[in-house]
Design a protein around this motif. Structure first.
Motif, PDB file in Angstrom:
ATOM      1  N   SER A   1     -10.407  -3.912  -0.702  1.00 17.77           N
ATOM      2  CA  SER A   1      -9.578  -2.802  -1.192  1.00 17.77           C
ATOM      3  C   SER A   1      -9.827  -2.489  -2.661  1.00 17.77           C
ATOM      4  O   SER A   1      -9.095  -1.702  -3.253  1.00 17.77           O
ATOM      5  CB  SER A   1      -8.099  -3.158  -1.006  1.00 17.77           C
TER       6      SER A   1
ATOM      7  N   PHE B   1       0.830  -1.206   0.000  1.00 15.25           N
ATOM      8  CA  PHE B   1       0.000   0.000   0.000  1.00 15.25           C
ATOM      9  C   PHE B   1       0.865   1.258   0.000  1.00 15.25           C
ATOM     10  O   PHE B   1       0.515   2.257  -0.631  1.00 15.25           O
ATOM     11  CB  PHE B   1      -0.940  -0.005   1.202  1.00 15.25           C
TER      12      PHE B   1
ATOM     13  N   ASN C   1     -11.983  -0.823  -4.447  1.00 14.22           N
ATOM     14  CA  ASN C   1     -12.233   0.541  -4.906  1.00 14.22           C
ATOM     15  C   ASN C   1     -10.942   1.359  -4.941  1.00 14.22           C
ATOM     16  O   ASN C   1     -10.711   2.140  -5.869  1.00 14.22           O
ATOM     17  CB  ASN C   1     -13.259   1.222  -4.003  1.00 14.22           C
ATOM     18  N   TYR C   2     -10.096   1.147  -3.936  1.00 14.50           N
ATOM     19  CA  TYR C   2      -8.812   1.843  -3.932  1.00 14.50           C
ATOM     20  C   TYR C   2      -7.940   1.371  -5.080  1.00 14.50           C
ATOM     21  O   TYR C   2      -7.260   2.174  -5.733  1.00 14.50           O
ATOM     22  CB  TYR C   2      -8.108   1.607  -2.591  1.00 14.50           C
ATOM     23  N   ALA C   3      -7.974   0.054  -5.347  1.00 14.22           N
ATOM     24  CA  ALA C   3      -7.185  -0.490  -6.453  1.00 14.22           C
ATOM     25  C   ALA C   3      -7.605   0.118  -7.782  1.00 14.22           C
ATOM     26  O   ALA C   3      -6.774   0.348  -8.669  1.00 14.22           O
ATOM     27  CB  ALA C   3      -7.324  -2.011  -6.499  1.00 14.22           C
ATOM     28  N   SER C   4      -8.907   0.365  -7.934  1.00 18.15           N
ATOM     29  CA  SER C   4      -9.401   0.973  -9.169  1.00 18.15           C
ATOM     30  C   SER C   4      -8.819   2.367  -9.364  1.00 18.15           C
ATOM     31  O   SER C   4      -8.424   2.745 -10.475  1.00 18.15           O
ATOM     32  CB  SER C   4     -10.932   1.050  -9.132  1.00 18.15           C
ATOM     33  N   ILE C   5      -8.739   3.121  -8.292  1.00 13.99           N
ATOM     34  CA  ILE C   5      -8.153   4.464  -8.371  1.00 13.99           C
ATOM     35  C   ILE C   5      -6.688   4.382  -8.773  1.00 13.99           C
ATOM     36  O   ILE C   5      -6.203   5.149  -9.615  1.00 13.99           O
ATOM     37  CB  ILE C   5      -8.310   5.187  -7.022  1.00 13.99           C
ATOM     38  N   ILE C   6      -5.974   3.434  -8.176  1.00 11.00           N
ATOM     39  CA  ILE C   6      -4.554   3.257  -8.490  1.00 11.00           C
ATOM     40  C   ILE C   6      -4.379   2.896  -9.961  1.00 11.00           C
ATOM     41  O   ILE C   6      -3.531   3.464 -10.663  1.00 11.00           O
ATOM     42  CB  ILE C   6      -3.933   2.171  -7.604  1.00 11.00           C
TER      43      ILE C   6
ATOM     44  N   GLY D   1       0.751   3.872  -2.969  1.00 14.48           N
ATOM     45  CA  GLY D   1       0.408   5.229  -2.588  1.00 14.48           C
ATOM     46  C   GLY D   1       1.469   6.252  -2.959  1.00 14.48           C
ATOM     47  O   GLY D   1       1.166   7.429  -3.140  1.00 14.48           O
TER      48      GLY D   1
ATOM     49  N   SER E   1      -4.893   5.765 -12.171  1.00 15.58           N
ATOM     50  CA  SER E   1      -3.806   6.742 -12.086  1.00 15.58           C
ATOM     51  C   SER E   1      -2.630   6.330 -12.960  1.00 15.58           C
ATOM     52  O   SER E   1      -1.908   7.185 -13.483  1.00 15.58           O
ATOM     53  CB  SER E   1      -3.358   6.907 -10.628  1.00 15.58           C
TER      54      SER E   1
END
Length: 426
Positions: A162, A112, A164-169, A116, A172
């Motif tokens: 996790s 993470f 939804n966070y992975a989708s953002i990553i 990040g 990006s």
């Protein structure tokens, strides 16, 4: 050391398995430099140790920064920079804020932190220290991805939480490609639609002074496993796409093939640098069989040519003198799979570009989708007919027409795969 018997434990033993994987398990003891050393000395070190991705700058035993090979070499390659910087301190090209982690940090926490901190850490690695903050060595993004890929089968619950966070990553990672695409193309579209929240399709665009490099990638699987594969491919692309081979898509595919096979253990050999590739392969089969189908394209804007190499992914195009859809057919071998030889050579095909020519790439998410009254695949013929009927329209309008036809054809049938489609007018 890793204990193979842990693989035979139940899921209740996940904590024991994870305990074997901490930051120190990724440790590579690498040469360092001090702030007193010059850029000329760094150049000599990188020339001597060509496997070094980055060099840590250490002062009194403490890491103070990280020098990326790619950034350093690109900086020193600029006109007069050797004259200006050779005798200056190496901190001129140092990242003053690299990721620094304790050797006992868990892989979960480390992954993470790496994600990040952005793409630079995936590409350039991170610094590992002891409990007192003294330098021990470096870890690489590639090695971390190997471990995470192995552990993710045991971490479905955690990955799901996790997602939804992975989708953002993942999105990006695509941002820079979208920015370069907007810079080099006037009339174009890029449709990227994972079947799930994250997916195994990936697109890449990088601009250069004499043109731009395009790739549309369909990794094995979709969802979380496919998304991890895209991270591997993105990292490898950044490393292999340099001045010497961007004009040679087939050569870039060959390098990618070797890297994927080594990283995923899809050979009967042991990886270099002390990494036992067998320990990261599937617990059930003993060996993964993952890779990608893709099209690599170099567009030379100075002489108006496109050089294409395809791994099971064709290029569709329509010239401005005829409305007929034509294809550049790909080689029939995917990249990285067990049945693809380590030394396989793909074929470059060159296409003269004329003003107004339309070019299209798609993953098989559209072509293979089952639907319609006969419940058969959408197919290349139907796709080509859509292109032929609409190629004179602006590209964004073509995107809407093609995707609506796809949705209508799919109807109530289950979505089979991720969907990626791009088109541009030269």
């Amino acid at each position: 050391m890793f204990d193979q018997s842990l693989l035979n434990q139940s899921k209740a033993g996940l904590s024991e398995i994870e305990a074997e994987y901490i930051a120190s398990s990724l440790l590579k003891v690498c040469s360092t430099v001090s702030p007193q050393q010059t850029n000329s000395e760094v150049t000599a070190l990188l020339d001597e140790q060509r496997d070094l991705i980055s060099v840590a700058v250490v002062e009194n035993g403490r890491p103070i920064g990280l020098i990326s090979r790619n950034i350093f070499m690109e900086g020193m390659a600029k006109p007069f920079h050797h004259d200006l910087f050779d005798r200056k301190s190496c901190i001129a090209f140092m990242d003053k804020d690299p990721l620094i982690v304790d050797q006992n940090m868990s892989i979960q926490t480390l992954s993470f932190k790496v994600l990040g901190s952005g793409r630079k850490t995936i590409n350039d690695g991170f610094v590992i220290t002891d409990e007192n903050g003294d330098y021990l060595g470096l870890g690489t993004g590639e090695d971390l991805i190997r471990v995470v890929s192995f552990l993710q089968a045991e971490k479905n619950r955690l990955v799901t939480e996790s997602i939804n966070y992975a989708s953002i990553i993942q999105k990006s990672f695509l941002r820079s490609s979208r920015e370069d695409m907007s810079a080099v193309l006037q009339d174009y579209f890029m449709h990227w639609e994972p079947r799930d929240k994250v997916g195994g399709d990936y697109y890449f665009c990088k601009k250069f002074d004499d043109g731009f490099f395009l790739a549309l990638i369909d990794c094995t699987g979709h969802g979380v496993p496919g998304a991890f594969m895209t991270l591997i491919m993105a990292s490898f692309l950044d490393h292999i796409l340099h001045e010497d081979n961007r004009h040679d898509p087939a050569g870039a595919l060959a390098i990618m093939n070797k890297k994927v096979k080594m990283a995923l253990g899809q050979i009967n050999e042991t990886a270099t640098d002390g990494i036992d590739i067998d320990r990261f392969s599937s617990a059930q089969s003993g060996q993964s069989d993952d890779g990608m189908d893709t099209a690599f394209c170099w567009v030379n804007t100075q002489n108006g040519t496109l050089t294409y190499a395809g791994a099971k992914t064709p290029l569709f195009y329509i010239g401005n003198s005829s409305s007929e859809v034509q294809l550049l057919d790909p080689d029939r071998k995917g990249v990285g799979y067990i049945d693809t030889p380590m030394d396989y050579e793909w074929t470059n095909q060159q296409l003269p570009l004329t003003k107004g020519m339309c070019l299209y790439l798609t993953t098989d998410g559209i072509i293979d989708q089952i639907g319609g009254l006969k419940k058969i695949a959408f197919g290349k013929k139907r796709f080509s007919a859509l292109l032929q009927d609409n190629y004179l329209k602006p590209m964004p309008e073509q995107e809407s027409i093609i995707m609506q036809a796809y949705y209508d054809y799919q109807g109530k049938q289950k979505r089979r795969d991720d969907v990626s489609l791009m088109g541009f007018r030269f």
